[in-house]
Structure formats: structure tokens, C-alpha cells
Write an enzyme that holds these catalytic residues in place. Structure first.
Site, PDB file in Angstrom:
ATOM      1  N   CYS A  23      -2.244  -0.879   7.632  1.00 29.41           N
ATOM      2  CA  CYS A  23      -1.541   0.413   7.510  1.00 29.41           C
ATOM      3  C   CYS A  23      -1.755   1.104   8.743  1.00 29.41           C
ATOM      4  O   CYS A  23      -0.686   1.943   8.929  1.00 29.41           O
ATOM      5  CB  CYS A  23      -1.762   0.928   6.037  1.00 29.41           C
ATOM      6  N   GLU A  51       0.965   4.069   1.866  1.00 27.89           N
ATOM      7  CA  GLU A  51       1.446   4.624   3.035  1.00 27.89           C
ATOM      8  C   GLU A  51       2.621   3.500   3.683  1.00 27.89           C
ATOM      9  O   GLU A  51       3.574   3.945   4.216  1.00 27.89           O
ATOM     10  CB  GLU A  51       0.274   4.594   4.193  1.00 27.89           C
ATOM     11  N   CYS A  96      -5.943   1.155   5.570  1.00 21.54           N
ATOM     12  CA  CYS A  96      -6.481  -0.336   6.122  1.00 21.54           C
ATOM     13  C   CYS A  96      -6.277  -0.435   7.591  1.00 21.54           C
ATOM     14  O   CYS A  96      -5.092   0.248   8.081  1.00 21.54           O
ATOM     15  CB  CYS A  96      -6.013  -1.334   5.119  1.00 21.54           C
ATOM     16  N   HIS A 147       0.748  -1.141   0.158  1.00 21.90           N
ATOM     17  CA  HIS A 147      -0.023   0.237   0.075  1.00 21.90           C
ATOM     18  C   HIS A 147       0.949   1.034   0.157  1.00 21.90           C
ATOM     19  O   HIS A 147       2.110   1.342   0.290  1.00 21.90           O
ATOM     20  CB  HIS A 147      -0.970  -0.044   1.193  1.00 21.90           C
TER      21      HIS A 147
END
Length: 162
Positions: free
Chosen positions: A116, A87, A113, A85
Site C-alpha cells: 500500500c 487504502e 503495509c 486493504h
């Protein structure tokens, strides 16, 4: 439900722009949207910036790990399990640098999510600004529980003009 937007007038470590904070939040979020264009993912392109002391200290977008082919989805258009992802990419990138994300702000096009959100908490980021809601709100709920300041900026119909 989106986090409430706060109007900041006082400067502090995580709000260095004082009265102009909202204006800069929108600008950094637009930059994260532009950065998402670097993603090779077809289903969703996500961009992230980590900003501290008025400087961008890291950036990321969703994609495969270094050295892997730049294909995020399988033949059934399902995201491959090893895709990182945005981040997570930004946080691991800052971890490999001489910078610290302690008291930084994360600008991300999509809300984080759960996995993360854990990385955000552990990295010392104190503020998250985002513009799109992830399908599962668990990450946002965890960040609230950790007292991470959240700011949702709704660009509404102007998503192309973020």
C-alpha cells in the site's frame, strides 16, 4: 518507531487548516475509524479517507473485491489473499473518479503495509495520518524514504473514542 508529530501554523496545500490542522487531523482520523465499521472482515477492520482541499475525495475500508462474497477470512481465520486493504480501496476509487489524489492527505486507522505504501507514493499523496502501528514497519520506512509526511496520532487508552 512512530513518526514525530509536527505542529503546523502555516497554511499550505497539504496543511489547509493552519493552526487548526491537528484538530482536523484528529477528526478525519475518527471518521476513518467510523468508516472501518463498514468492513466485513473479522480479524481487523481498517478505514481510510483521502482528503484534498478540505474535501473528502475518496474513502475505503478493507474487504473483498466488488462482486465477491463479503467474507474476508477462511475457515482457519486466515485472511484470504484477495482481500483489499482500505487504502488500496480508497486509491483505486479516486482513480476511477474525476478527482486527483496529487498532494492529498490519507487518513488511515492502521499504518500502511509495503504494497500500500507503493500505491500511496505512486498516487501522489503527500501526507499520511494514522493511529495504529502495523506489525511490519516496512511500509512506513518506504514512505519516509519517499519524503511522504507522516503523522502518528496515539489515541492510547481512548481507542474507542478515536
Amino acid at each position: 518507531m512512530p513518526a514525530k508529530q509536527k505542529r503546523m501554523t502555516k497554511k499550505d496545500a497539504i496543511h489547509p487548516y493552519g493552526e487548526k490542522q491537528e484538530q482536523f487531523d484528529r477528526r478525519y482520523l475518527r471518521m476513518a475509524a467510523v468508516w472501518s465499521e463498514n468492513s466485513y472482515c473479522q480479524r481487523r477492520k481498517v478505514g481510510a479517507l483521502i482528503v484534498k482541499d478540505k474535501m473528502i475525495i475518496s474513502d475505503g475500508y478493507n474487504g473483498t473485491p466488488a462482486g465477491f462474497e463479503n467474507v474476508c477470512e477462511d475457515e482457519n481465520n486466515v485472511t484470504k489473499p484477495y482481500v483489499l486493504h482500505a487504502e488500496a480501496n480508497a486509491i483505486t476509487k479516486v482513480a476511477r473518479s474525476n478527482n486527483s489524489s496529487e498532494n492529498a492527505t490519507l487518513y488511515i486507522t492502521d499504518s500502511p503495509c509495503m504494497e500500500c505504501a507503493k500505491l500511496i507514493i505512486q498516487s501522489g499523496i503527500r501526507r499520511v495520518v494514522y493511529s495504529n502501528q502495523y506489525r511490519n514497519p516496512d511500509g512506513i520506512e518506504l514512505l519516509k524514504r519517499a519524503d511522504i509526511e507522516l503523522l502518528y496520532i496515539d489515541f492510547g487508552e481512548k481507542k474507542n473514542e478515536i
